[in-house]
Design a protein around this motif. Structure first.
Motif, mmCIF file in Angstrom:
data_model
loop_
_atom_site.group_PDB
_atom_site.id
_atom_site.type_symbol
_atom_site.label_atom_id
_atom_site.label_comp_id
_atom_site.label_asym_id
_atom_site.label_seq_id
_atom_site.Cartn_x
_atom_site.Cartn_y
_atom_site.Cartn_z
ATOM 1 N N ASP A 199 0.854 -1.191 -0.152
ATOM 2 C CA ASP A 199 -0.020 -0.077 0.032
ATOM 3 C C ASP A 199 0.965 1.274 0.004
ATOM 4 N N GLY A 200 2.320 1.216 -0.040
ATOM 5 C CA GLY A 200 2.984 2.290 -0.004
ATOM 6 C C GLY A 200 3.148 2.977 1.442
ATOM 7 N N GLU A 201 2.693 2.449 2.412
ATOM 8 C CA GLU A 201 2.858 2.963 3.724
ATOM 9 C C GLU A 201 3.902 2.252 4.434
ATOM 10 N N PHE A 202 4.958 2.847 5.091
ATOM 11 C CA PHE A 202 5.986 2.274 5.620
ATOM 12 C C PHE A 202 5.695 2.186 7.023
ATOM 13 N N GLY A 203 5.045 1.069 7.561
ATOM 14 C CA GLY A 203 4.495 0.797 8.576
ATOM 15 C C GLY A 203 5.394 -0.138 9.522
ATOM 16 N N VAL A 204 4.802 -0.550 10.654
ATOM 17 C CA VAL A 204 5.833 -1.716 11.523
ATOM 18 C C VAL A 204 6.006 -2.791 10.886
ATOM 19 N N LEU A 205 4.977 -3.290 9.797
ATOM 20 C CA LEU A 205 5.258 -4.724 9.157
ATOM 21 C C LEU A 205 6.447 -4.799 8.319
ATOM 22 N N THR A 206 6.355 -3.619 7.338
ATOM 23 C CA THR A 206 7.448 -3.413 6.314
ATOM 24 C C THR A 206 8.741 -3.194 7.340
ATOM 25 N N GLU A 207 8.938 -2.457 8.301
ATOM 26 C CA GLU A 207 9.970 -2.326 9.104
ATOM 27 C C GLU A 207 10.594 -3.569 9.536
ATOM 28 N N HIS A 208 9.821 -4.225 9.959
ATOM 29 C CA HIS A 208 10.082 -5.639 10.577
ATOM 30 C C HIS A 208 10.377 -6.575 9.197
ATOM 31 N N ALA A 209 10.134 -6.510 8.125
ATOM 32 C CA ALA A 209 10.358 -7.260 6.986
ATOM 33 C C ALA A 209 11.963 -6.950 6.650
ATOM 34 N N LEU A 210 12.122 -5.503 6.589
ATOM 35 C CA LEU A 210 13.473 -5.038 6.191
ATOM 36 C C LEU A 210 14.473 -5.384 7.448
ATOM 37 N N LYS A 211 14.072 -5.458 8.568
ATOM 38 C CA LYS A 211 14.988 -6.093 9.779
ATOM 39 C C LYS A 211 15.526 -7.541 9.725
ATOM 40 N N LYS A 212 14.555 -8.332 9.047
ATOM 41 C CA LYS A 212 14.725 -9.687 8.965
ATOM 42 C C LYS A 212 15.533 -9.802 7.903
ATOM 43 N N LEU A 213 15.407 -9.163 6.723
ATOM 44 C CA LEU A 213 16.327 -9.375 5.511
ATOM 45 C C LEU A 213 17.803 -8.793 6.029
ATOM 46 N N GLN A 214 17.926 -7.550 6.802
ATOM 47 C CA GLN A 214 19.180 -7.172 7.208
ATOM 48 C C GLN A 214 19.824 -8.321 8.011
ATOM 49 N N HIS A 215 19.351 -8.728 8.838
ATOM 50 C CA HIS A 215 19.813 -9.726 9.903
ATOM 51 C C HIS A 215 20.277 -11.132 9.142
ATOM 52 N N GLU A 216 19.406 -11.319 8.195
ATOM 53 C CA GLU A 216 19.792 -12.593 7.357
ATOM 54 C C GLU A 216 21.030 -12.524 6.302
ATOM 55 N N ASN A 217 21.197 -10.927 6.129
ATOM 56 C CA ASN A 217 22.317 -10.926 5.090
ATOM 57 C C ASN A 217 23.431 -10.030 5.684
ATOM 58 N N ASP A 218 23.352 -10.134 6.811
ATOM 59 C CA ASP A 218 24.796 -9.498 7.776
ATOM 60 C C ASP A 218 24.716 -8.011 7.487
ATOM 61 N N ILE A 219 23.583 -7.428 7.318
ATOM 62 C CA ILE A 219 23.815 -5.876 7.371
ATOM 63 C C ILE A 219 23.134 -5.410 8.355
ATOM 64 N N THR A 220 23.809 -4.157 9.041
ATOM 65 C CA THR A 220 23.223 -3.555 10.054
ATOM 66 C C THR A 220 21.799 -3.509 10.373
ATOM 67 N N VAL A 221 21.375 -4.000 11.313
ATOM 68 C CA VAL A 221 19.746 -3.977 11.399
ATOM 69 C C VAL A 221 19.181 -2.542 11.847
ATOM 70 N N SER A 222 18.810 -1.800 10.858
ATOM 71 C CA SER A 222 18.245 -0.750 11.086
ATOM 72 C C SER A 222 16.610 -0.542 10.808
ATOM 73 N N GLY A 223 16.278 -1.168 10.168
ATOM 74 C CA GLY A 223 14.855 -1.238 9.538
ATOM 75 C C GLY A 223 14.590 -0.170 8.602
ATOM 76 N N LYS A 224 15.645 0.483 7.960
ATOM 77 C CA LYS A 224 15.650 1.477 7.220
ATOM 78 C C LYS A 224 16.181 0.936 5.836
ATOM 79 N N ALA A 225 15.566 1.185 4.727
ATOM 80 C CA ALA A 225 16.105 1.081 3.272
ATOM 81 C C ALA A 225 16.923 1.881 2.964
ATOM 82 N N ASP A 226 18.210 1.866 3.421
ATOM 83 C CA ASP A 226 19.424 2.759 3.131
ATOM 84 C C ASP A 226 19.986 2.136 1.646
#
Length: 352
Positions: free
Chosen positions: A73-100
């Motif tokens: 829906d284009g809204e960066f909410g808690v669930l989108t942040e959670h998904a990003l953190k999971k991806l970052q964790h699994e790929n050895d990226i600093t877990v920020s929950g932000k799409a840098d």
């Protein structure tokens, strides 16, 4: 609108080429992964609370990579942040929950591998009329680059043949009546040009600029002339003000009663301009502006995260809108209620 050389090259053989070059991104966001890459890489860091086409693209890609299974829906909410953190964790990226920039590049790389790696197991030569899972793999890879837009059906038919020949032509290969290992290897190694090469200093500066533009308290903008708009703003505002006093009706789209987006749609239709029905869709199909002009849209975050209320800027720090309390009225953007909920201004762009 995305009209740079890379994108034109990607889709120039596509049946949707003319459509891509004439429509706002929100209308074709789900079409080709490489087009989506352009939007992500042109954005600065995406983070919680934002609402944009770029966030929708991010959600779409996270969904394809099995990290996100909720509404796109284009809204960066808690669930989108959670998904990003999971991806970052699994790929050895600093877990920020932000799409840098680092996270975006990893997403692009993972998605490329998802579409193209299966090609490595194909060693056969195929001819028009052939079918099977390996043809599906080739179709998916061609879809990634924007050459194939039909159903992934595993049939080497006319559209698959056309896509393959277009790819061969664009990549300096001999245009053949078959797809062989040479062509398959070329698809796998084709350069998607997805690396974000923006210098770190410029990236940080652009991020700071974007944040300053989005500050909610920044409601006093410099007004510009009507000539910036591609429609008659005097008529627009006159038509809108004639409706002052119309009661608020949830779902209302006529002078007997309006909700906020119904009012916007009605007023613009009076000039022969079609806009979407909901606040979110209008937000997604309009262009951000730094300086307010009469006729621009002003957006507010009221009962939910992201844009949920809007009006039309009429000048002198005021906007006209359909409010729940008093219906269609003119309000001050400096009003304590509205100034705290202001999230930005955007403009309708009429394609000529």
């Amino acid at each position: 609108m995305l009209t740079n050389g890379n994108v034109q090259h990607v889709v120039k053989h596509s049946m949707a080429y003319g459509f891509v070059l004439s429509q706002p991104f929100s209308f074709y966001v789900d079409a080709y992964p490489m087009l989506q890459n352009e939007v992500l890489e042109e954005s600065t860091t995406l983070e919680y609370g934002q609402h944009s086409a770029a966030v929708r693209v991010l959600q779409h890609k996270l969904n394809k990579l099995s990290y996100y299974d909720k509404s796109i829906d284009g809204e960066f909410g808690v669930l989108t942040e959670h998904a990003l953190k999971k991806l970052q964790h699994e790929n050895d990226i600093t877990v920020s929950g932000k799409a840098d920039i680092i996270t975006v590049n990893k997403i692009v790389t993972l998605e490329r591998e998802k579409y193209l790696r299966p090609l490595k197991s194909i060693k056969s030569t195929f001819h028009p009329g052939d079918t099977g899972e390996e043809i599906k793999t080739i179709q998916k890879a061609l879809h990634y680059f924007g050459y194939y837009k039909e159903e992934i059906d595993g049939i080497y038919g006319p559209m698959t043949d056309r896509a393959l020949k277009a790819f061969q032509e664009d990549n300096g290969l001999e245009v053949e009546k078959e797809v062989n290992e040479k062509t398959i290897d070329a698809i796998y190694t084709a350069e998607p040009q997805t690396e974000n090469k923006q210098p770190k200093e410029e990236l940080e500066q652009s991020q700071q600029t974007e944040k300053s533009q989005e500050t909610k308290s920044d409601t006093k903008k410099v007004e510009k002339t009507e000539t910036q708009q591609s429609f008659n703003t005097s008529n627009l505002i006159t038509n809108a003000k004639e409706l002052v006093g119309t009661p608020y009706v949830w779902g209302g789209t006529s002078p007997s009663g309006f909700d906020c987006s119904g009012f916007i749609q009605y007023v613009f239709q009076s000039l022969g301009i079609n806009v979407p029905r909901t606040v979110s869709d209008i937000w997604n199909m309009t262009k951000p502006v730094e300086n307010l002009s009469i006729g621009d849209f002003v957006f507010y975050e009221t009962y939910k995260a992201g844009p949920s209320h809007m009006g039309i800027y009429v000048g002198n720090g005021e906007f006209i809108h359909a409010g729940e309390s008093r219906g269609v009225e003119v309000s001050s953007m400096d009003n304590s209620y509205w100034s705290e909920k202001y999230i930005g201004a955007k403009r309708v762009v009429i394609q000529k």
